[in-house]
Design a protein around this motif. Structure first.
Motif, PDB file in Angstrom:
ATOM      1  N   ALA A 263       8.159   9.392   1.676  1.00  0.00           N
ATOM      2  CA  ALA A 263       7.380   9.117   0.227  1.00  0.00           C
ATOM      3  C   ALA A 263       7.099   8.100  -0.212  1.00  0.00           C
ATOM      4  CB  ALA A 263       7.938  10.439  -0.664  1.00  0.00           C
ATOM      5  N   LEU A 264       8.329   7.267  -0.389  1.00  0.00           N
ATOM      6  CA  LEU A 264       8.173   6.014  -0.745  1.00  0.00           C
ATOM      7  C   LEU A 264       7.319   5.075  -0.154  1.00  0.00           C
ATOM      8  CD1 LEU A 264      11.223   4.395  -2.838  1.00  0.00           C
ATOM      9  CD2 LEU A 264       9.535   2.910  -1.543  1.00  0.00           C
ATOM     10  N   GLN A 265       7.542   5.038   1.402  1.00  0.00           N
ATOM     11  CA  GLN A 265       6.766   4.049   2.244  1.00  0.00           C
ATOM     12  C   GLN A 265       5.381   4.527   2.069  1.00  0.00           C
ATOM     13  OE1 GLN A 265       8.047   1.783   4.294  1.00  0.00           O
ATOM     14  NE2 GLN A 265       5.734   1.033   4.086  1.00  0.00           N
ATOM     15  N   GLN A 266       4.873   5.751   2.036  1.00  0.00           N
ATOM     16  CA  GLN A 266       3.510   6.243   1.915  1.00  0.00           C
ATOM     17  C   GLN A 266       2.853   5.752   0.582  1.00  0.00           C
ATOM     18  OE1 GLN A 266       2.881  10.552   1.604  1.00  0.00           O
ATOM     19  NE2 GLN A 266       2.433  10.454   3.928  1.00  0.00           N
ATOM     20  N   ALA A 267       3.568   5.875  -0.453  1.00  0.00           N
ATOM     21  CA  ALA A 267       3.132   5.134  -1.835  1.00  0.00           C
ATOM     22  C   ALA A 267       2.848   3.711  -1.607  1.00  0.00           C
ATOM     23  CB  ALA A 267       4.077   5.595  -2.920  1.00  0.00           C
ATOM     24  N   ALA A 268       3.709   3.128  -0.865  1.00  0.00           N
ATOM     25  CA  ALA A 268       3.731   1.610  -1.006  1.00  0.00           C
ATOM     26  C   ALA A 268       2.559   1.281  -0.048  1.00  0.00           C
ATOM     27  CB  ALA A 268       5.134   1.121  -0.168  1.00  0.00           C
ATOM     28  N   ASP A 269       2.204   2.131   1.106  1.00  0.00           N
ATOM     29  CA  ASP A 269       1.391   1.627   1.914  1.00  0.00           C
ATOM     30  C   ASP A 269      -0.027   1.859   1.168  1.00  0.00           C
ATOM     31  OD1 ASP A 269       2.940   1.198   4.170  1.00  0.00           O
ATOM     32  OD2 ASP A 269       2.644   3.155   4.893  1.00  0.00           O
ATOM     33  N   THR A 270      -0.180   3.192   0.387  1.00  0.00           N
ATOM     34  CA  THR A 270      -1.433   3.412  -0.431  1.00  0.00           C
ATOM     35  C   THR A 270      -1.757   2.309  -1.242  1.00  0.00           C
ATOM     36  OG1 THR A 270      -0.870   5.630  -0.206  1.00  0.00           O
ATOM     37  CG2 THR A 270      -2.366   5.092  -1.704  1.00  0.00           C
ATOM     38  N   GLU A 271      -0.607   1.895  -1.901  1.00  0.00           N
ATOM     39  CA  GLU A 271      -1.289   0.752  -2.788  1.00  0.00           C
ATOM     40  C   GLU A 271      -1.146  -0.610  -2.251  1.00  0.00           C
ATOM     41  OE1 GLU A 271      -1.252   0.696  -6.020  1.00  0.00           O
ATOM     42  OE2 GLU A 271      -0.984   3.005  -6.026  1.00  0.00           O
ATOM     43  N   ARG A 272      -0.926  -0.907  -1.207  1.00  0.00           N
ATOM     44  CA  ARG A 272      -1.112  -2.057  -0.413  1.00  0.00           C
ATOM     45  C   ARG A 272      -2.711  -2.054   0.081  1.00  0.00           C
ATOM     46  NH1 ARG A 272       3.260  -3.730   3.746  1.00  0.00           N
ATOM     47  NH2 ARG A 272       3.063  -5.959   2.979  1.00  0.00           N
ATOM     48  N   ALA A 273      -2.861  -0.783   0.602  1.00  0.00           N
ATOM     49  CA  ALA A 273      -4.036  -0.853   1.087  1.00  0.00           C
ATOM     50  C   ALA A 273      -5.316  -1.022   0.122  1.00  0.00           C
ATOM     51  CB  ALA A 273      -4.563   0.878   1.557  1.00  0.00           C
ATOM     52  N   ARG A 274      -5.023  -0.720  -1.247  1.00  0.00           N
ATOM     53  CA  ARG A 274      -5.726  -1.135  -2.313  1.00  0.00           C
ATOM     54  C   ARG A 274      -5.725  -2.721  -2.674  1.00  0.00           C
ATOM     55  NH1 ARG A 274      -3.433   3.488  -6.303  1.00  0.00           N
ATOM     56  NH2 ARG A 274      -4.630   5.281  -5.544  1.00  0.00           N
ATOM     57  N   GLY A 275      -4.954  -3.284  -1.889  1.00  0.00           N
ATOM     58  CA  GLY A 275      -4.809  -4.779  -2.051  1.00  0.00           C
ATOM     59  C   GLY A 275      -3.759  -5.411  -3.078  1.00  0.00           C
ATOM     60  N   ARG A 276      -2.906  -4.397  -3.490  1.00  0.00           N
ATOM     61  CA  ARG A 276      -1.825  -4.764  -4.535  1.00  0.00           C
ATOM     62  C   ARG A 276      -0.526  -5.239  -3.669  1.00  0.00           C
ATOM     63  NH1 ARG A 276      -1.337  -1.864 -10.128  1.00  0.00           N
ATOM     64  NH2 ARG A 276      -0.861   0.063  -9.084  1.00  0.00           N
ATOM     65  N   ARG A 277      -0.012  -6.386  -4.324  1.00  0.00           N
ATOM     66  CA  ARG A 277       1.626  -6.631  -3.859  1.00  0.00           C
ATOM     67  C   ARG A 277       2.486  -5.751  -4.203  1.00  0.00           C
ATOM     68  NH1 ARG A 277       2.287 -11.474  -1.713  1.00  0.00           N
ATOM     69  NH2 ARG A 277       4.496 -11.597  -3.033  1.00  0.00           N
ATOM     70  N   VAL A 278       3.006  -5.121  -3.180  1.00  0.00           N
ATOM     71  CA  VAL A 278       3.992  -4.015  -3.525  1.00  0.00           C
ATOM     72  C   VAL A 278       5.670  -4.593  -3.398  1.00  0.00           C
ATOM     73  CG1 VAL A 278       4.899  -1.885  -2.988  1.00  0.00           C
ATOM     74  CG2 VAL A 278       2.453  -2.214  -3.151  1.00  0.00           C
ATOM     75  N   GLY A 279       6.660  -4.136  -4.262  1.00  0.00           N
ATOM     76  CA  GLY A 279       7.686  -4.397  -4.024  1.00  0.00           C
ATOM     77  C   GLY A 279       8.552  -3.119  -4.142  1.00  0.00           C
ATOM     78  N   ILE A 280       9.824  -3.077  -3.167  1.00  0.00           N
ATOM     79  CA  ILE A 280      10.631  -1.811  -3.012  1.00  0.00           C
ATOM     80  C   ILE A 280      11.852  -2.158  -3.608  1.00  0.00           C
ATOM     81  CG2 ILE A 280      11.439  -0.273  -1.552  1.00  0.00           C
ATOM     82  CD1 ILE A 280       8.669  -0.312  -0.076  1.00  0.00           C
ATOM     83  N   LEU A 281      12.316  -1.400  -4.393  1.00  0.00           N
ATOM     84  CA  LEU A 281      13.855  -1.620  -4.634  1.00  0.00           C
ATOM     85  C   LEU A 281      14.556  -0.586  -4.214  1.00  0.00           C
ATOM     86  CD1 LEU A 281      13.717  -2.357  -8.650  1.00  0.00           C
ATOM     87  CD2 LEU A 281      13.542  -4.112  -6.753  1.00  0.00           C
ATOM     88  N   ALA A 282      15.498  -0.739  -3.253  1.00  0.00           N
ATOM     89  CA  ALA A 282      16.061   0.576  -2.489  1.00  0.00           C
ATOM     90  C   ALA A 282      17.529   0.200  -2.204  1.00  0.00           C
ATOM     91  CB  ALA A 282      15.446   0.738  -0.937  1.00  0.00           C
ATOM     92  N   CYS A 283      18.246   1.333  -1.776  1.00  0.00           N
ATOM     93  CA  CYS A 283      19.739   1.178  -1.344  1.00  0.00           C
ATOM     94  C   CYS A 283      19.767   0.263  -0.055  1.00  0.00           C
ATOM     95  CB  CYS A 283      20.252   2.576  -1.105  1.00  0.00           C
ATOM     96  SG  CYS A 283      19.688   3.435   0.059  1.00  0.00           S
TER      97      CYS A 283
END
Ligand code: AMP
Ligand code: MG
Length: 355
Positions: A263-283
């Motif tokens: 789910a997190l990767q999917q949300a990241a991909d969606t935002e990046r497809a909109r041209g936004r720079r995405v950061g992920i904080l994860a274990c």
């Protein structure tokens, strides 16, 4: 006005404590490490010094400050009374990340510290440098976190300098802070311990310490519009949104770790497809598998204390790297996880994607 900001490195702390203590005694404001985050200290009895803390931070004046002491004995000079349960908490947690809100002794500290309330928030930090500095200054030291208002709290001396160089008298560098999130703030009323802000001292530890003498109540719920304020005391500062990243932020939670990653990767991909720079904080276990513009590991999933330590530095790094949308993995809310998730929710404005 631009000040010269002294910097005392870890290898020159003797000199640093001496000079910083002299600055505090003379009405100056200096930043110092505690076990939670770096604090910006000033003499709590000196209205001008306290005004300089608010000015340096750009902090709203109705948000009261925590007074830091070198030892528990000094609390009696600030509080008009201390109940047996409050005393018990002091004995169990001090020095340590627990702040007690006590009835203030008239005239003991500047009204700017208490924001005109009839209570004062007090703690003894569990950092040797902090206690040496406070003892050497001879002052009760009012100290909020040493960041500009609206920025993440500093967990390293470099963060303090980023925000406050030229605005304060100096910074004592004691290396990275151990806990990484602020203290737990409590008010004891009757036999009830109200947690006004979760933090470094966990609800489990409070419950254990209170034993049969006290009931621990979690954060009081906020009054809804049109409703009377809840009966439990509120901490004035909680109404302020603390840190908001430059971009947006959302927390992703799931009961199943596999679903969480997906789910997190999917949300990241969606935002990046909109041209936004995405950061992920994860274990750390998940961090290697994510694709984004920045992926920051917060430590092993089973060690939320590492994530608490790392969170604020990671949020600062996202801003620095021009991240426009942060997605953070949610953590279980037991132990320090409660404070960790509280700060993540504040940073995200309460935006949670639950799958
Ligand atoms: P900070 O110094 O940024 O960690 O914030 C200190 C916080 O302590 C404030 O935002 C309040 O939530 C809390 N606090 C300080 N003094 C009082 C008080 N007299 N009554 C209730 N809460 C307080
Ligand atoms: Mg703060």
């Amino acid at each position: 006005m631009t000040l010269h900001t002294s910097y005392w490195p870890p290898e020159r702390t003797d000199e640093g404590v001496r000079e910083a203590a002299a600055a505090l005694a003379a009405g100056g404001v200096v930043a110092f490490p505690t076990e939670t985050v770096y604090g910006l200290g000033g003499d709590a009895r000196n209205a001008d010094a306290v005004a300089r803390i608010f000015a340096a931070k750009g902090r709203p004046s109705d948000n009261p400050l925590i007074v830091h002491l070198a030892s528990a004995e000094e609390a009696a000079a600030l509080a008009s009374s201390i109940s047996p349960l409050e005393r018990k908490l002091m004995e169990r947690f001090w020095p340590g990340p627990l702040t007690l809100v006590l009835p203030v002794r008239a005239g003991a500290v500047s009204e700017r510290v208490t924001a005109g309330l009839d209570t004062v928030a007090v703690r003894v930090p569990a950092h040797e440098l902090a206690r040496r500095l406070i003892a050497a200054s001879g002052c009760p030291v009012a100290a909020p976190s040493a960041n500009r208002s609206g920025r993440p709290s500093p967990t390293r001396a470099a963060h303090v300098l980023e925000d406050l160089a030229g605005r304060i008298d100096g910074v004592l560098d004691g290396g990275p802070t151990g806990i990484g999130v602020e203290s737990t703030v409590v008010r004891v009323l009757g036999g009830e311990i109200h947690v006004l802000r979760p933090g470094g001292a966990t609800a489990e530890q409070l419950r254990e310490a209170a034993g049969e003498d006290g009931v621990v109540k979690a954060e009081p719920a906020a009054a809804k519009e049109g409703e009377a304020a809840p009966e439990a005391p509120r901490s004035p500062g909680v109404k302020y949104t603390h840190y908001a990243p430059k971009g947006d932020m959302a927390i992703v939670t799931a009961s199943d770790p596999g679903r969480l990653r997906e789910a997190l990767q999917q949300a990241a991909d969606t935002e990046r497809a909109r041209g936004r720079r995405v950061g992920i904080l994860a274990c750390d276990e998940h961090a290697g598998a994510y694709r984004a513009d920045a992926v920051l590991g917060l430590g092993p999933r089973a060690k939320p204390e590492r994530a608490a330590q790392a969170l604020y530095a990671a949020l600062r790094e996202c801003d620095e790297r021009g991240i426009e949308f942060i997605l953070a993995e949610g953590y279980p809310e037991d132990g320090i996880g409660a404070a960790l998730m509280n700060r993540m929710r504040k940073a995200s404005g309460g935006r949670v994607i639950a799958v």
